[in-house]
Design a protein around this motif. Sequence first.
Motif, PDB file in Angstrom:
ATOM      1  N   LEU A   1       0.816  -1.211   0.000  1.00 16.24           N
ATOM      2  CA  LEU A   1       0.000   0.000   0.000  1.00 16.24           C
ATOM      3  C   LEU A   1       0.850   1.263   0.000  1.00 16.24           C
ATOM      4  N   VAL A   2       2.090   1.170   0.485  1.00 15.08           N
ATOM      5  CA  VAL A   2       2.971   2.337   0.521  1.00 15.08           C
ATOM      6  C   VAL A   2       3.167   2.887  -0.888  1.00 15.08           C
ATOM      7  N   LEU A   3       3.417   1.994  -1.842  1.00 16.41           N
ATOM      8  CA  LEU A   3       3.616   2.416  -3.224  1.00 16.41           C
ATOM      9  C   LEU A   3       2.338   3.034  -3.784  1.00 16.41           C
ATOM     10  N   LEU A   4       1.200   2.397  -3.552  1.00 16.12           N
ATOM     11  CA  LEU A   4      -0.061   2.899  -4.102  1.00 16.12           C
ATOM     12  C   LEU A   4      -0.458   4.238  -3.480  1.00 16.12           C
ATOM     13  N   ARG A   5      -0.202   4.410  -2.197  1.00 13.46           N
ATOM     14  CA  ARG A   5      -0.544   5.690  -1.557  1.00 13.46           C
ATOM     15  C   ARG A   5       0.216   6.846  -2.193  1.00 13.46           C
ATOM     16  N   ASP A   6       1.488   6.634  -2.469  1.00 14.40           N
ATOM     17  CA  ASP A   6       2.265   7.699  -3.098  1.00 14.40           C
ATOM     18  C   ASP A   6       1.815   7.911  -4.538  1.00 14.40           C
ATOM     19  N   LEU A   7       1.507   6.832  -5.218  1.00 12.06           N
ATOM     20  CA  LEU A   7       1.022   6.944  -6.598  1.00 12.06           C
ATOM     21  C   LEU A   7      -0.285   7.728  -6.661  1.00 12.06           C
ATOM     22  N   MET A   8      -1.167   7.514  -5.679  1.00 16.20           N
ATOM     23  CA  MET A   8      -2.488   8.137  -5.715  1.00 16.20           C
ATOM     24  C   MET A   8      -2.446   9.642  -5.490  1.00 16.20           C
ATOM     25  N   LYS A   9      -1.307  10.167  -5.076  1.00  8.35           N
ATOM     26  CA  LYS A   9      -1.160  11.620  -4.991  1.00  8.35           C
ATOM     27  C   LYS A   9      -1.195  12.253  -6.379  1.00  8.35           C
ATOM     28  N   HIS A  10      -1.028  11.414  -7.395  1.00 10.35           N
ATOM     29  CA  HIS A  10      -0.935  11.920  -8.762  1.00 10.35           C
ATOM     30  C   HIS A  10      -2.000  11.316  -9.684  1.00 10.35           C
ATOM     31  N   CYS A  11      -2.934  10.553  -9.118  1.00  9.49           N
ATOM     32  CA  CYS A  11      -3.964   9.883  -9.919  1.00  9.49           C
ATOM     33  C   CYS A  11      -5.354  10.235  -9.409  1.00  9.49           C
ATOM     34  N   GLU A  12      -6.299  10.287 -10.317  1.00  5.91           N
ATOM     35  CA  GLU A  12      -7.685  10.579  -9.954  1.00  5.91           C
ATOM     36  C   GLU A  12      -8.482   9.322  -9.625  1.00  5.91           C
ATOM     37  N   ASN A  13      -8.109   8.215 -10.237  1.00  3.62           N
ATOM     38  CA  ASN A  13      -8.929   7.020 -10.126  1.00  3.62           C
ATOM     39  C   ASN A  13      -8.040   5.782 -10.079  1.00  3.62           C
ATOM     40  N   LEU A  14      -8.428   4.795  -9.277  1.00  4.16           N
ATOM     41  CA  LEU A  14      -7.649   3.568  -9.136  1.00  4.16           C
ATOM     42  C   LEU A  14      -8.579   2.369  -9.235  1.00  4.16           C
ATOM     43  N   LEU A  15      -8.249   1.448 -10.131  1.00  2.00           N
ATOM     44  CA  LEU A  15      -8.930   0.163 -10.229  1.00  2.00           C
ATOM     45  C   LEU A  15      -7.908  -0.922  -9.925  1.00  2.00           C
ATOM     46  N   ILE A  16      -8.207  -1.741  -8.930  1.00  2.00           N
ATOM     47  CA  ILE A  16      -7.315  -2.834  -8.543  1.00  2.00           C
ATOM     48  C   ILE A  16      -7.874  -4.136  -9.084  1.00  2.00           C
ATOM     49  N   VAL A  17      -7.035  -4.887  -9.779  1.00  2.00           N
ATOM     50  CA  VAL A  17      -7.423  -6.192 -10.305  1.00  2.00           C
ATOM     51  C   VAL A  17      -6.629  -7.263  -9.570  1.00  2.00           C
ATOM     52  N   SER A  18      -7.342  -8.225  -9.002  1.00  2.00           N
ATOM     53  CA  SER A  18      -6.692  -9.337  -8.314  1.00  2.00           C
ATOM     54  C   SER A  18      -6.907 -10.610  -9.114  1.00  2.00           C
ATOM     55  N   ASN A  19      -5.807 -11.245  -9.519  1.00  2.34           N
ATOM     56  CA  ASN A  19      -5.894 -12.546 -10.201  1.00  2.34           C
ATOM     57  C   ASN A  19      -6.054 -13.637  -9.142  1.00  2.34           C
ATOM     58  N   GLY A  20      -7.227 -13.695  -8.566  1.00  4.88           N
ATOM     59  CA  GLY A  20      -7.508 -14.641  -7.491  1.00  4.88           C
ATOM     60  C   GLY A  20      -8.365 -13.973  -6.432  1.00  4.88           C
ATOM     61  N   LYS A  21      -8.906 -14.780  -5.540  1.00  9.30           N
ATOM     62  CA  LYS A  21      -9.804 -14.265  -4.505  1.00  9.30           C
ATOM     63  C   LYS A  21      -9.003 -13.597  -3.392  1.00  9.30           C
ATOM     64  N   LEU A  22      -9.403 -12.408  -3.028  1.00  7.38           N
ATOM     65  CA  LEU A  22      -8.740 -11.673  -1.955  1.00  7.38           C
ATOM     66  C   LEU A  22      -9.244 -12.128  -0.587  1.00  7.38           C
ATOM     67  N   SER A  23      -8.369 -12.069   0.399  1.00  6.75           N
ATOM     68  CA  SER A  23      -8.801 -12.301   1.779  1.00  6.75           C
ATOM     69  C   SER A  23      -9.561 -11.065   2.258  1.00  6.75           C
ATOM     70  N   GLU A  24     -10.270 -11.210   3.339  1.00  6.79           N
ATOM     71  CA  GLU A  24     -10.997 -10.061   3.896  1.00  6.79           C
ATOM     72  C   GLU A  24     -10.030  -8.957   4.307  1.00  6.79           C
ATOM     73  N   GLU A  25      -8.875  -9.358   4.836  1.00  3.81           N
ATOM     74  CA  GLU A  25      -7.870  -8.360   5.221  1.00  3.81           C
ATOM     75  C   GLU A  25      -7.355  -7.628   3.984  1.00  3.81           C
ATOM     76  N   GLY A  26      -7.140  -8.381   2.894  1.00  3.30           N
ATOM     77  CA  GLY A  26      -6.681  -7.760   1.658  1.00  3.30           C
ATOM     78  C   GLY A  26      -7.684  -6.761   1.122  1.00  3.30           C
ATOM     79  N   LYS A  27      -8.961  -7.139   1.134  1.00  6.22           N
ATOM     80  CA  LYS A  27     -10.010  -6.228   0.664  1.00  6.22           C
ATOM     81  C   LYS A  27     -10.057  -4.970   1.529  1.00  6.22           C
TER      82      LYS A  27
END
Length: 270
Positions: A1-27
Motif C-alpha cells: 500500500l505504501v507504493l499505491l498511496r504515493d502513486l495516488m497523490k498523482h492519480c484521480e482514479n484507481l482500479l485494482i485487479v486481483s488474479n484470485g480471490k482476496l482475503s478479507e484483510e486484503g479487501k
Amino acid sequence: LVLLRDLMKHCENLLIVSNGKLSEEGKRKFKELTDQILERENKGFDVWAYREALLTLGWDKLEEYDEVILMNYTIMGPVFPFSEMFEAMDARTDLDFWGITKFHKVMADPFGMIECGYIREHIQSHFIAARKKMFSSQVYHEYWENMPKIKSYGESVAFHESYFTHYFRTQGYKWDVYVNTDDLKKITEYPLLKLPKRLMQEKRCPIFKRRSFFHNYDDFLHSSIGEATYELMEYLKNETDYDVNLIWDNILRCCNQAAIKQCLQLNYIL
C-alpha cells in the motif's frame, strides 16, 4: 500500500485487479484507497488483468482522463517520491506513452515465440503510461480487444511485453522512459534487476523489483559476481528512508528461503 498511496497523490482514479480471490484483510486494505476492486480467475497473467481492467472501465469512461497507467505488483517502492518522476515526465509533452525503465535488446529468443526471433528494446510492462492521443485511438482499443489468451510467462513476454513498445512505435507513437539506461546496456540488458543500486544512486530510480530477492542466482552471475541484491538492500537500509521491513514482510511470506539466502548473500560462519 505504501507504493499505491504515493502513486495516488498523482492519480484521480484507481482500479485494482486481483488474479484470485482476496482475503478479507486484503479487501479491507485496498478499500482504504478505492472501492473499485475486481477479483478474477488467475488466468492470463498481468496481460489479461490489464485487458480486463480497461474493458471493465470501458473506452468511453477512459476519455475522462489525460493518461492511463497500467502497473503490476512486481515492483516495490517508491524509494524517491513519485512526484519527481511525474514532474519530469509531464514536461515531456512530445511523448505519447512512457514507462519507468526499459529492457535492452537481446539478440535471442529464449521462449521460441517472438515473431522477429529476438527480444526488442522495450518499456518494461510493470509500469506503462499511455496518453489520450494513444489510448483514445482505435489502434489501442483493438490491441487490447484482440489480445490472444496468455497461458505462460513466455507468451506474456512474446505477445505483449516485448511487442507493445515496438508495435505502437510503428504506428507513429513516440515513447521514452524516466530512467535512461542507455549507458549501461553494454553491461546488462536488465539494469533494474542487475544494477538496482546504481539506478537509484545515479538516476533517482524510484522503484526496484521484487524479483531481486528470489531471482535465479545463476542469471546474476552472467553479468556480475552476484552482488546486486545485497548492494540494493544495503543501500536501502543505510542511504534511504525506505522501510526495508516492507520487503521482509513480503518475501518471507511469499518466497523460497533458499533463494532469499542466495540473492542476499546471507552466508555466515559461526
